[in-house]
Design an enzyme around this catalytic site. Structure first.
Site, mmCIF file in Angstrom:
data_model
loop_
_atom_site.group_PDB
_atom_site.id
_atom_site.type_symbol
_atom_site.label_atom_id
_atom_site.label_comp_id
_atom_site.label_asym_id
_atom_site.label_seq_id
_atom_site.Cartn_x
_atom_site.Cartn_y
_atom_site.Cartn_z
ATOM 1 N N THR A 221 0.840 -1.194 0.000
ATOM 2 C CA THR A 221 0.000 0.000 0.000
ATOM 3 C C THR A 221 0.878 1.249 0.000
ATOM 4 O OG1 THR A 221 -1.935 1.032 1.046
ATOM 5 C CG2 THR A 221 -0.287 0.075 2.527
ATOM 6 N N LYS B 201 3.951 1.349 -3.704
ATOM 7 C CA LYS B 201 3.500 0.568 -4.863
ATOM 8 C C LYS B 201 4.402 0.739 -6.081
ATOM 9 C CE LYS B 201 -1.287 0.561 -3.300
ATOM 10 N NZ LYS B 201 -2.700 0.788 -3.643
ATOM 11 N N ASN C 215 0.552 -3.818 -6.306
ATOM 12 C CA ASN C 215 -0.039 -3.780 -4.964
ATOM 13 C C ASN C 215 -0.154 -5.174 -4.358
ATOM 14 O OD1 ASN C 215 -2.353 -4.683 -6.489
ATOM 15 N ND2 ASN C 215 -3.687 -3.857 -4.888
ATOM 16 N N GLY D 68 -5.530 12.001 -8.918
ATOM 17 C CA GLY D 68 -4.414 11.231 -8.385
ATOM 18 C C GLY D 68 -4.033 10.044 -9.246
ATOM 19 N N GLY E 160 -1.009 8.071 -8.578
ATOM 20 C CA GLY E 160 0.081 7.340 -7.961
ATOM 21 C C GLY E 160 -0.066 5.872 -8.305
ATOM 22 N N ALA F 270 -1.999 3.465 -7.108
ATOM 23 C CA ALA F 270 -3.375 2.999 -7.282
ATOM 24 C C ALA F 270 -4.081 3.760 -8.402
ATOM 25 C CB ALA F 270 -4.154 3.155 -5.976
ATOM 26 N N ASN G 83 1.370 16.425 -8.990
ATOM 27 C CA ASN G 83 2.678 16.074 -9.536
ATOM 28 C C ASN G 83 2.556 16.096 -11.064
ATOM 29 O OD1 ASN G 83 4.955 14.639 -10.546
ATOM 30 N ND2 ASN G 83 5.217 13.621 -8.573
#
Length: 263
Positions: A68, A72, A93, A133, A135, A137, A159
């Site tokens: 998590t 990841k 993951n 987002g 990232g 996930a 980002n």
């Protein structure tokens, strides 16, 4: 559920780790399947990740790992083999150890997220999705949403380099279906938060909630608090929603299937 000298371990590693539901629920699924195995939580700081993974690899009754935030992406490099999906999104993951001692990784976050949305009435086929987002996930959610037929995916991530990289990567497989988004949810059928934003009382909303409409579907990945501020706001408007728990429940059996595939 058993705990003895034959117990196999599938630790979940993260930082923080207090919010995760996996230790109890995945261990219960393993027990229901008659497997003598547990999923202990391990809080591992990024600076200690490489050393921790090396130790876990050397322990014979550690049969894999659940991964998590924020590990990841980094854990991808610790795998000997990864699925095409994990390689494409650049993160894992779930990792299992084969009988030959190799570590095989996959990322099923996207499957769990989209299955969870579908079960709550958030069908993706032919719809416009705003994803907050990308990232470890979020990138998996982006890939799975387009694979399942989203008509358009807009990505918003603070980002910029990471956002642009995943857009460029996705565009090679899904041309003209992905682009840059913002915090403004206008014009989208579904809004999906896959950031930790909302876990702390001081966090701002991940989108401009004043622009939400009751006809939109709003999903959130965080599990603590159980009802995130974003979902609570959306529900007050009359939106259909998905909780982080709904995502986890949809993903849990898939994680266990992967753990046991070659044990």
């Amino acid at each position: 559920m058993q705990l003895n000298g034959e117990t196999q371990l599938f630790p979940i590693i993260g930082d923080p780790i207090a919010q995760v539901r996996s230790p109890q629920f995945l261990s219960e699924i393993l027990a229901r399947r008659g497997v003598n195995a547990l999923v202990p939580p391990l809080q591992v700081k990024p600076a200690d990740l490489d050393a921790t993974v090396a130790v876990l690899r050397s322990i014979q009754n550690v049969r894999g790992m659940v991964v998590t935030i924020p590990h990841k992406v980094s854990c991808l490099t610790h795998c000997d083999q990864v699925s095409e999906r994990a390689a494409f999104v650049g993160s894992v993951n779930i990792i299992r150890k084969t009988t030959a001692g190799q570590w095989v990784g996959d990322n099923v976050d996207g499957i769990g997220y989209l299955d969870g949305m579908a079960k709550q009435g958030g069908a993706i086929q032919g719809k416009r999705l705003l994803l907050i987002g990308v990232g470890g996930a979020g990138s998996a959610v982006a890939f799975e949403a387009l694979r399942r037929g989203a008509s358009y995916l807009a990505i918003h991530d603070l980002n910029i380099e990471r956002r642009d990289a995943i857009i460029q990567s996705l565009a090679t497989k899904f041309p003209n279906q992905v682009g840059i988004g913002s915090s403004d949810p206008n014009g989208f059928d579904l809004i999906a938060n896959v950031t930790p934003m909302g876990m702390r009382p001081s966090d701002p909303y991940p989108v401009e909630v004043s622009q939400l409409k009751s006809s939109q579907f709003v999903a959130d990945a965080i599990t603590r608090p159980e009802v995130s501020p974003l979902v609570a706001y959306a529900r007050n408007l009359g939106c259909k929603t998905m909780l982080g728990a709904d995502m986890f429940n949809a993903e849990a059996e898939i994680l266990v299937d992967f753990m046991l595939a070659e044990v």
